[in-house]
Design a protein around this motif. Sequence first.
Motif, PDB file in Angstrom:
ATOM      1  N   ARG A   1       0.841  -1.202   0.000  1.00 42.67           N
ATOM      2  CA  ARG A   1       0.000   0.000   0.000  1.00 42.67           C
ATOM      3  C   ARG A   1       0.874   1.250   0.000  1.00 42.67           C
ATOM      4  NH1 ARG A   1      -3.869   2.972   3.219  1.00 42.67           N
ATOM      5  NH2 ARG A   1      -5.836   2.973   2.124  1.00 42.67           N
ATOM      6  N   GLU A   2       1.974   1.158   0.740  1.00 38.95           N
ATOM      7  CA  GLU A   2       2.908   2.277   0.785  1.00 38.95           C
ATOM      8  C   GLU A   2       3.581   2.478  -0.588  1.00 38.95           C
ATOM      9  OE1 GLU A   2       3.266   4.596   2.786  1.00 38.95           O
ATOM     10  OE2 GLU A   2       5.128   5.483   2.020  1.00 38.95           O
ATOM     11  N   PHE A   3       3.859   1.363  -1.272  1.00 38.68           N
ATOM     12  CA  PHE A   3       4.446   1.418  -2.620  1.00 38.68           C
ATOM     13  C   PHE A   3       3.502   2.184  -3.559  1.00 38.68           C
ATOM     14  CE2 PHE A   3       5.050  -0.721  -6.817  1.00 38.68           C
ATOM     15  CZ  PHE A   3       6.385  -0.439  -7.022  1.00 38.68           C
ATOM     16  N   LEU A   4       2.217   1.864  -3.503  1.00 37.97           N
ATOM     17  CA  LEU A   4       1.235   2.561  -4.347  1.00 37.97           C
ATOM     18  C   LEU A   4       1.130   4.028  -3.935  1.00 37.97           C
ATOM     19  CD1 LEU A   4      -1.016   2.798  -6.446  1.00 37.97           C
ATOM     20  CD2 LEU A   4      -2.584   1.729  -4.817  1.00 37.97           C
ATOM     21  N   ARG A   5       1.161   4.275  -2.644  1.00 36.69           N
ATOM     22  CA  ARG A   5       1.082   5.655  -2.160  1.00 36.69           C
ATOM     23  C   ARG A   5       2.250   6.486  -2.727  1.00 36.69           C
ATOM     24  NH1 ARG A   5      -1.752   7.080   2.582  1.00 36.69           N
ATOM     25  NH2 ARG A   5      -1.554   5.094   3.641  1.00 36.69           N
ATOM     26  N   ARG A   6       3.434   5.873  -2.743  1.00 34.27           N
ATOM     27  CA  ARG A   6       4.601   6.594  -3.285  1.00 34.27           C
ATOM     28  C   ARG A   6       4.478   6.791  -4.797  1.00 34.27           C
ATOM     29  NH1 ARG A   6       9.058   4.159  -3.176  1.00 34.27           N
ATOM     30  NH2 ARG A   6       8.623   2.180  -2.141  1.00 34.27           N
ATOM     31  N   ALA A   7       3.889   5.808  -5.488  1.00 33.03           N
ATOM     32  CA  ALA A   7       3.692   5.937  -6.941  1.00 33.03           C
ATOM     33  C   ALA A   7       2.732   7.092  -7.241  1.00 33.03           C
ATOM     34  CB  ALA A   7       3.150   4.631  -7.516  1.00 33.03           C
ATOM     35  N   ILE A   8       1.669   7.191  -6.456  1.00 33.20           N
ATOM     36  CA  ILE A   8       0.689   8.277  -6.640  1.00 33.20           C
ATOM     37  C   ILE A   8       1.375   9.634  -6.442  1.00 33.20           C
ATOM     38  CG2 ILE A   8      -1.394   9.314  -5.621  1.00 33.20           C
ATOM     39  CD1 ILE A   8      -2.296   6.361  -5.010  1.00 33.20           C
ATOM     40  N   ALA A   9       2.248   9.694  -5.433  1.00 33.80           N
ATOM     41  CA  ALA A   9       2.988  10.940  -5.169  1.00 33.80           C
ATOM     42  C   ALA A   9       3.937  11.250  -6.338  1.00 33.80           C
ATOM     43  CB  ALA A   9       3.772  10.820  -3.859  1.00 33.80           C
ATOM     44  N   ALA A  10       4.545  10.214  -6.930  1.00 26.96           N
ATOM     45  CA  ALA A  10       5.460  10.422  -8.065  1.00 26.96           C
ATOM     46  C   ALA A  10       4.700  10.980  -9.273  1.00 26.96           C
ATOM     47  CB  ALA A  10       6.159   9.113  -8.434  1.00 26.96           C
ATOM     48  N   LEU A  11       3.482  10.471  -9.486  1.00 24.89           N
ATOM     49  CA  LEU A  11       2.672  10.973 -10.601  1.00 24.89           C
ATOM     50  C   LEU A  11       2.281  12.425 -10.361  1.00 24.89           C
ATOM     51  CD1 LEU A  11       1.090  10.551 -13.248  1.00 24.89           C
ATOM     52  CD2 LEU A  11      -0.831   9.709 -11.866  1.00 24.89           C
ATOM     53  N   ASP A  12       1.922  12.723  -9.134  1.00 24.92           N
ATOM     54  CA  ASP A  12       1.555  14.090  -8.774  1.00 24.92           C
ATOM     55  C   ASP A  12       2.746  15.032  -8.996  1.00 24.92           C
ATOM     56  OD1 ASP A  12       0.100  16.213  -7.864  1.00 24.92           O
ATOM     57  OD2 ASP A  12       0.223  15.681  -5.731  1.00 24.92           O
ATOM     58  N   ALA A  13       3.936  14.587  -8.550  1.00 24.08           N
ATOM     59  CA  ALA A  13       5.139  15.423  -8.694  1.00 24.08           C
ATOM     60  C   ALA A  13       5.491  15.630 -10.170  1.00 24.08           C
ATOM     61  CB  ALA A  13       6.315  14.767  -7.958  1.00 24.08           C
ATOM     62  N   ALA A  14       5.295  14.591 -10.990  1.00 18.26           N
ATOM     63  CA  ALA A  14       5.679  14.687 -12.402  1.00 18.26           C
ATOM     64  C   ALA A  14       4.687  15.508 -13.221  1.00 18.26           C
ATOM     65  CB  ALA A  14       5.805  13.288 -13.008  1.00 18.26           C
ATOM     66  N   SER A  15       3.414  15.534 -12.780  1.00 20.38           N
ATOM     67  CA  SER A  15       2.386  16.076 -13.677  1.00 20.38           C
ATOM     68  C   SER A  15       1.281  16.867 -13.002  1.00 20.38           C
ATOM     69  CB  SER A  15       1.725  14.900 -14.411  1.00 20.38           C
ATOM     70  OG  SER A  15       1.070  14.060 -13.455  1.00 20.38           O
ATOM     71  N   GLY A  16       1.152  16.747 -11.698  1.00 19.59           N
ATOM     72  CA  GLY A  16       0.002  17.354 -11.006  1.00 19.59           C
ATOM     73  C   GLY A  16      -1.297  16.594 -11.287  1.00 19.59           C
ATOM     74  N   LEU A  17      -1.180  15.409 -11.902  1.00 20.46           N
ATOM     75  CA  LEU A  17      -2.392  14.656 -12.278  1.00 20.46           C
ATOM     76  C   LEU A  17      -2.682  13.526 -11.291  1.00 20.46           C
ATOM     77  CD1 LEU A  17      -1.835  14.390 -16.143  1.00 20.46           C
ATOM     78  CD2 LEU A  17      -3.139  16.123 -14.871  1.00 20.46           C
ATOM     79  N   HIS A  18      -3.940  13.085 -11.304  1.00 22.10           N
ATOM     80  CA  HIS A  18      -4.386  11.971 -10.453  1.00 22.10           C
ATOM     81  C   HIS A  18      -4.930  10.866 -11.328  1.00 22.10           C
ATOM     82  CE1 HIS A  18      -4.051  14.643  -7.014  1.00 22.10           C
ATOM     83  NE2 HIS A  18      -4.495  15.564  -7.841  1.00 22.10           N
TER      84      HIS A  18
END
Length: 322
Positions: free
Chosen positions: A1-18
């Motif tokens: 779950r933490e791995f997915l949480r970090r992936a979501i943060a990486a997408l946000d950092a790269a693009s501001g997208l969800h």
Amino acid sequence: REFLRRAIAALDAASGLHLIAAFEQEFVYTGVEERPGHAYSLGAWRRQGEFGESVVAALRAAGLKPDSFLPEYGPRQYELTIGPQPALKAADQAVIAREIARATALRLGHRVSFSPMPVADGTGNGVHIHFSLHDALGAPVTYDPDGPLGLSKAAAQFCAGVLHHLPAITAITAPSPVSYLRLTPNRWAPTVIDIVKQDRGAALRVCPVFATTTPKKIAKAFNLEFRVSDGSASPYMALGAMIFAGADGIARKVALPKYDGEAPPLPRSLGQALDGMEKSAAIKEWFGPTFLEAYLRHKRSELAHVAALDPSDLCARYAEVY
Ligand code: GLU
Ligand code: MG
């Protein structure tokens, strides 16, 4: 779950997208007889008795919004889909849906198996992850009628990142030896690293949009489907790997691949997939060295443990566990 949480943060950092996702999970239910010619039929729906309605009622009672329960192509095969949710919640609900299906079957004196290949020469069970991208205000940003395959620039880069990293992330999304019996030709399961409109055999499928009249409605319904995953994968890990790969595609502005001739193959075995994973510098960064080493050792010891089993014993073993 933490791995997915970090992936979501990486997408946000790269693009501001969800990312919004919906898991479509296939499985075999033992409480119904095998009948040839019952693919997708009303008969196959009726014959499963109270299982489907009990699963759907239990999901609703648990606060989930099931999208559909239906008979699939294979004997005794069904599919359960939960409506789209933000990535983390979608993965939570994929786990809940699996457990509620298991618990319901057990109460009825039967069982379900999500194993990617419950019988060696049978039909595969996929877990297809539908997804779309949304901006900070929640507006859909996956669709552009003038983009390649109808994809917006961000969506094309996201998909290019997923395709680029597929040789490395397949060991996470299709993480069992029997996963590779499913990823073979003529099963509506992917075998090469491709993105295709409407093709059920593609790694990434651009899904058709039905009953939509205006561009705005199309944009709202437009989604892609990641098909290289199955029920032996953790929904958190599979979705996390896909999002990390897509976020990297956006961060590095990766272009969709153009192949001369056939697209390159997906890994053909778990051993090959783990070798691909080990070679990837990106995966090392996403996992961290300790988790990566633990994952590779764990999976390689699993492979060694079942190395002597023939395909039918192998499938029987995994059908018990998953
Ligand atoms: N059972 C197929 C799979 O293993 C998919 C069938 C479908 O397109 O729903 O992925
Ligand atoms: Mg299906």
